[in-house]
Design a protein around this motif. Sequence first.
Motif, PDB file in Angstrom:
ATOM      1  N   ASP A   1      -8.197   2.205  -2.941  1.00 22.67           N
ATOM      2  CA  ASP A   1      -7.305   2.756  -3.978  1.00 22.67           C
ATOM      3  C   ASP A   1      -5.845   2.844  -3.527  1.00 22.67           C
ATOM      4  O   ASP A   1      -4.960   3.090  -4.339  1.00 22.67           O
TER       5      ASP A   1
ATOM      6  N   ASP B   1       0.523  -3.565  -9.551  1.00 23.40           N
ATOM      7  CA  ASP B   1      -0.714  -3.095 -10.177  1.00 23.40           C
ATOM      8  C   ASP B   1      -1.630  -2.577  -9.077  1.00 23.40           C
ATOM      9  O   ASP B   1      -1.771  -3.227  -8.023  1.00 23.40           O
ATOM     10  N   GLN B   2      -2.231  -1.423  -9.311  1.00 21.58           N
ATOM     11  CA  GLN B   2      -3.208  -0.913  -8.348  1.00 21.58           C
ATOM     12  C   GLN B   2      -4.401  -1.868  -8.339  1.00 21.58           C
ATOM     13  O   GLN B   2      -4.964  -2.197  -9.386  1.00 21.58           O
ATOM     14  N   LYS B   3      -4.780  -2.334  -7.160  1.00 19.90           N
ATOM     15  CA  LYS B   3      -5.790  -3.392  -7.074  1.00 19.90           C
ATOM     16  C   LYS B   3      -7.128  -2.986  -7.691  1.00 19.90           C
ATOM     17  O   LYS B   3      -7.805  -3.805  -8.312  1.00 19.90           O
TER      18      LYS B   3
ATOM     19  N   HIS C   1       6.904   1.176  -8.502  1.00 19.64           N
ATOM     20  CA  HIS C   1       5.571   1.158  -9.109  1.00 19.64           C
ATOM     21  C   HIS C   1       5.485   0.294 -10.360  1.00 19.64           C
ATOM     22  O   HIS C   1       4.420  -0.257 -10.657  1.00 19.64           O
TER      23      HIS C   1
ATOM     24  N   HIS D   1       0.835  -1.198   0.000  1.00 17.13           N
ATOM     25  CA  HIS D   1       0.000   0.000   0.000  1.00 17.13           C
ATOM     26  C   HIS D   1       0.873   1.253   0.000  1.00 17.13           C
ATOM     27  O   HIS D   1       2.091   1.173   0.206  1.00 17.13           O
TER      28      HIS D   1
ATOM     29  N   VAL E   1       5.393   2.385  -2.363  1.00 16.56           N
ATOM     30  CA  VAL E   1       4.587   1.182  -2.109  1.00 16.56           C
ATOM     31  C   VAL E   1       5.341   0.302  -1.116  1.00 16.56           C
ATOM     32  O   VAL E   1       6.497  -0.072  -1.353  1.00 16.56           O
TER      33      VAL E   1
ATOM     34  N   HIS F   1      -4.118   0.361  -2.261  1.00 17.79           N
ATOM     35  CA  HIS F   1      -3.516  -0.975  -2.199  1.00 17.79           C
ATOM     36  C   HIS F   1      -3.131  -1.516  -3.564  1.00 17.79           C
ATOM     37  O   HIS F   1      -3.793  -1.261  -4.565  1.00 17.79           O
ATOM     38  N   TYR F   2      -2.034  -2.291  -3.542  1.00 16.24           N
ATOM     39  CA  TYR F   2      -1.393  -2.751  -4.771  1.00 16.24           C
ATOM     40  C   TYR F   2      -1.108  -4.246  -4.718  1.00 16.24           C
ATOM     41  O   TYR F   2      -0.916  -4.821  -3.644  1.00 16.24           O
TER      42      TYR F   2
END
Length: 232
Positions: free
Chosen positions: A180, A147-149, A143, A118, A215, A182-183
């Motif tokens: 938004d 991928d952004q979840k 990054h 995150h 992240v 979290h990844y």
Amino acid sequence: MNNTFPHNHHYRHVSSFSELVNTRFQGNTNAICWHRDLVGDFKEIVAKLRLKENITEVSIEDLAVLKLSEKGNLAREIILQDIQLLTDFGASPSLNLLKSYERDEELDFISTDVYSYHVDRSPIETDTFLCTYHGPASDILPHHQVDQKILIPEIREKLKKLHVGTEDEFEIFLKDHFFDLHYQPKPNSTPVNLGSGHLWRLAVDHPTQQVLACVHRAPVERDNEYRLLLIC
């Protein structure tokens, strides 16, 4: 505590606290590490502190009353010095004795706890500082390796089914519930572990931030071992 890191463009090393706080994030660099090989027995401090809750905040007074060996005292002096440096800088450091963080098990397809990769968000200009003195340390990822979840189609569809309202309200819903932030790591991603004793500064998502927020995730704790973490 002799940790070495592979060269990577999304973070950089510095050799002093002054450099840590004065070096600007730029380009892909969103994490800065004051790399240190600390002396002292931090394990002794952990053994003599008392866990009151899963996350117990340790005060300066709590540290001061501990009866420690010479090496334990060295470790205590380092912690107190770090707290003073950060406080003088204008931060509000918190020393935590950690058994575990709270888990988010509400939804089986997306997690919003700190064990999930995150970014931190703040309405004001700030950075996240952290140092793990004992126990497992956090990981960071660039990054391009995540991928952004909320943009992963199957997760997005499931979130849409939870939401009642318009498409515009859906974006607000994602922010309100921190989805938004979290990844998900991509296959073959290579996390960088923050290691022991190093003081890190991580970029936070806020209105004046010039780079993408860092992240990161908290480590899974080891059985019968507490973490000692300075964070602000």
